[in-house]
Scaffold this motif. Structure first.
Motif, PDB file in Angstrom:
ATOM      1  N   GLN A  12       0.842  -1.206   0.000  1.00  0.00           N
ATOM      2  CA  GLN A  12       0.000   0.000   0.000  1.00  0.00           C
ATOM      3  C   GLN A  12       0.875   1.254   0.000  1.00  0.00           C
ATOM      4  OE1 GLN A  12      -3.301   0.437  -0.313  1.00  0.00           O
ATOM      5  NE2 GLN A  12      -2.971   2.629  -0.252  1.00  0.00           N
ATOM      6  N   ARG A  13       1.890   1.271   0.865  1.00  0.00           N
ATOM      7  CA  ARG A  13       2.794   2.434   0.909  1.00  0.00           C
ATOM      8  C   ARG A  13       3.532   2.573  -0.412  1.00  0.00           C
ATOM      9  NH1 ARG A  13       6.697   2.906   5.914  1.00  0.00           N
ATOM     10  NH2 ARG A  13       4.643   3.032   6.879  1.00  0.00           N
ATOM     11  N   PHE A  14       3.993   1.450  -0.960  1.00  0.00           N
ATOM     12  CA  PHE A  14       4.693   1.489  -2.241  1.00  0.00           C
ATOM     13  C   PHE A  14       3.797   2.048  -3.339  1.00  0.00           C
ATOM     14  CE2 PHE A  14       5.715  -0.562  -6.297  1.00  0.00           C
ATOM     15  CZ  PHE A  14       6.989  -0.076  -6.499  1.00  0.00           C
ATOM     16  N   GLU A  15       2.558   1.603  -3.398  1.00  0.00           N
ATOM     17  CA  GLU A  15       1.618   2.104  -4.410  1.00  0.00           C
ATOM     18  C   GLU A  15       1.338   3.591  -4.226  1.00  0.00           C
ATOM     19  OE1 GLU A  15       0.139   0.615  -7.123  1.00  0.00           O
ATOM     20  OE2 GLU A  15       1.520  -1.042  -6.743  1.00  0.00           O
ATOM     21  N   THR A  16       1.292   4.051  -2.999  1.00  0.00           N
ATOM     22  CA  THR A  16       0.992   5.450  -2.700  1.00  0.00           C
ATOM     23  C   THR A  16       2.203   6.355  -2.884  1.00  0.00           C
ATOM     24  OG1 THR A  16      -0.664   4.762  -1.102  1.00  0.00           O
ATOM     25  CG2 THR A  16       0.132   7.013  -0.912  1.00  0.00           C
ATOM     26  N   SER A  17       3.384   5.888  -2.428  1.00  0.00           N
ATOM     27  CA  SER A  17       4.548   6.776  -2.331  1.00  0.00           C
ATOM     28  C   SER A  17       5.760   6.329  -3.122  1.00  0.00           C
ATOM     29  CB  SER A  17       4.957   6.902  -0.855  1.00  0.00           C
ATOM     30  OG  SER A  17       3.875   7.356  -0.086  1.00  0.00           O
ATOM     31  N   GLY A  18       5.707   5.165  -3.749  1.00  0.00           N
ATOM     32  CA  GLY A  18       6.872   4.658  -4.467  1.00  0.00           C
ATOM     33  C   GLY A  18       7.895   4.069  -3.517  1.00  0.00           C
ATOM     34  N   ARG A  19       9.116   3.945  -3.961  1.00  0.00           N
ATOM     35  CA  ARG A  19      10.168   3.317  -3.165  1.00  0.00           C
ATOM     36  C   ARG A  19      10.709   4.212  -2.060  1.00  0.00           C
ATOM     37  NH1 ARG A  19      11.035  -1.357  -5.414  1.00  0.00           N
ATOM     38  NH2 ARG A  19      10.686  -1.550  -7.641  1.00  0.00           N
ATOM     39  N   LEU A  20      10.437   5.496  -2.125  1.00  0.00           N
ATOM     40  CA  LEU A  20      10.903   6.455  -1.114  1.00  0.00           C
ATOM     41  C   LEU A  20      12.429   6.506  -1.031  1.00  0.00           C
ATOM     42  CD1 LEU A  20       8.279   5.733   1.685  1.00  0.00           C
ATOM     43  CD2 LEU A  20       8.321   7.681   0.115  1.00  0.00           C
TER      44      LEU A  20
END
Length: 74
Positions: free
Chosen positions: A16-24
Motif C-alpha cells: 500500500q505504501r509502495f503504491e501510494t509513495s513509491g520506493r521512497l
C-alpha cells in the motif's frame, strides 16, 4: 544487496505504501532489481550508490514495516 524481511502481517501495508509513495529512495540511491520469495515475506533487492549512508535514510522510511539486512557487494 538488500534483504528485506517483512514484519508479521505487514505485506499488504508495504505494498500500500509502495503504491501510494513509491520506493521512497533518497536522491543518489538507485534501485536496480528485486525478487520476492514464494511465501511473500522476504524481498531481495539490488541497489546502487556511491554514498552508503543513504541506506540509513531509506531504511528509516520503511523500518516500521520491514527489517533490513544490507550486504555490500564489490
Amino acid at each position: 544487496m538488500v534483504i528485506e524481511r517483512f514484519k508479521e502481517g505487514c505485506w499488504d501495508a508495504v505494498y500500500q505504501r509502495f503504491e501510494t509513495s513509491g520506493r521512497l529512495l533518497p536522491e543518489g540511491l538507485s534501485y536496480l532489481n528485486s525478487w520476492t520469495n514464494r511465501d511473500r515475506n522476504i524481498c531481495y533487492q539490488l541497489m546502487e550508490t556511491r554514498q552508503p549512508d543513504l541506506f540509513d535514510v531509506w531504511v528509516s522510511r520503511w523500518n516500521d514495516l520491514v527489517d533490513f539486512e544490507i550486504i555490500p557487494l564489490d
